[in-house]
Design a protein around this motif. Structure first.
Motif, short mmCIF file in Angstrom:
data_model
loop_
_atom_site.label_atom_id
_atom_site.label_comp_id
_atom_site.label_asym_id
_atom_site.label_seq_id
_atom_site.Cartn_x
_atom_site.Cartn_y
_atom_site.Cartn_z
N ASN A 147 -0.07 -9.49 -5.30
CA ASN A 147 0.39 -8.22 -5.82
C ASN A 147 1.87 -8.27 -6.21
O ASN A 147 2.29 -7.65 -7.19
N LYS B 189 2.29 -5.66 -9.35
CA LYS B 189 1.10 -5.20 -10.07
C LYS B 189 0.79 -3.75 -9.74
O LYS B 189 0.61 -2.92 -10.61
N ASP B 190 0.67 -3.44 -8.44
CA ASP B 190 0.29 -2.10 -7.98
C ASP B 190 1.38 -1.58 -7.04
O ASP B 190 1.48 -2.01 -5.90
N GLU B 191 2.20 -0.65 -7.55
CA GLU B 191 3.33 -0.14 -6.77
C GLU B 191 2.88 0.52 -5.47
O GLU B 191 3.61 0.51 -4.48
N ALA B 192 1.68 1.08 -5.45
CA ALA B 192 1.18 1.73 -4.24
C ALA B 192 0.97 0.72 -3.11
O ALA B 192 0.93 1.10 -1.93
N ARG B 193 0.84 -0.56 -3.46
CA ARG B 193 0.65 -1.61 -2.45
C ARG B 193 1.96 -2.28 -2.04
O ARG B 193 1.96 -3.25 -1.30
N CYS C 186 4.50 -6.55 1.18
CA CYS C 186 3.20 -6.20 0.59
C CYS C 186 2.38 -5.43 1.63
O CYS C 186 2.22 -5.88 2.76
N ASP D 158 -0.79 -4.96 1.54
CA ASP D 158 -2.09 -5.59 1.76
C ASP D 158 -2.02 -6.84 2.64
O ASP D 158 -2.72 -6.94 3.63
N PHE E 196 6.97 -3.03 -12.87
CA PHE E 196 5.73 -2.56 -12.28
C PHE E 196 4.63 -2.54 -13.34
O PHE E 196 4.89 -2.23 -14.49
N GLY E 197 3.43 -2.87 -12.88
CA GLY E 197 2.27 -2.78 -13.75
C GLY E 197 1.83 -4.04 -14.27
O GLY E 197 1.71 -4.99 -14.62
#
Length: 140
Positions: free
Chosen positions: A12, A56-60, A76, A78, A139-140
């Motif tokens: 991520n 990739k995924d800011e929420a993670r 991270c 995750d 991000f993204g």
């Protein structure tokens, strides 16, 4: 300029640490604060280099702060890997965690044990502005 890539375990967060210095020329630091000791972190920086952090995924992405709250420690959500610390807003600076680099074995010198507990907020921010690596995040 050599680019050292890396990131977290699940992918991520990706890192690209660019420097003109050979890894043998970069001081490896082992901060003695309780956070870094618990992570077994070895950090590096080059004030003339560049660190690009792609998420990739800011929420993670978890940004953790403690102590004087002068930096965001990037972890991270995750896989739990600590990849970098960032300080500042407009002229952001960072350290890269060597353990998160793909070629971490090239940074094989004995880490210098450092303890910044005696610094006040202004001293800490000034040190980071002059010794840490310029950073950009995407991000993204």
């Amino acid at each position: 300029m050599t680019v050292h890539t890396g990131g977290c375990h699940c992918g991520n967060i990706r890192l690209a640490f660019s420097t003109e210095l050979d890894p043998s020329q970069i001081e490896v630091r082992a901060c003695q604060c309780s956070f870094c000791v618990r992570h077994g972190s070895r950090a590096a920086a080059d004030p003339d280099g560049r660190l690009v952090i792609s998420v990739k995924d800011e929420a993670r992405l978890r940004k953790y702060q403690f102590g004087l709250r002068t930096a965001d420690y990037l972890i991270c959500r995750d896989c739990g890997v600590y990849v970098a610390a960032i300080a500042g807003e407009d002229d952001a600076r960072a350290i890269v965690i060597i353990n998160a680099l793909d070629d971490r074995e090239r940074f094989n010198q004995e880490p210098v044990r450092v303890d910044f507990d005696t610094e006040n907020r202004a001293q800490r921010q000034a040190r980071r502005r002059t010794h840490w690596t310029p950073v950009e995040m995407s991000f993204g």
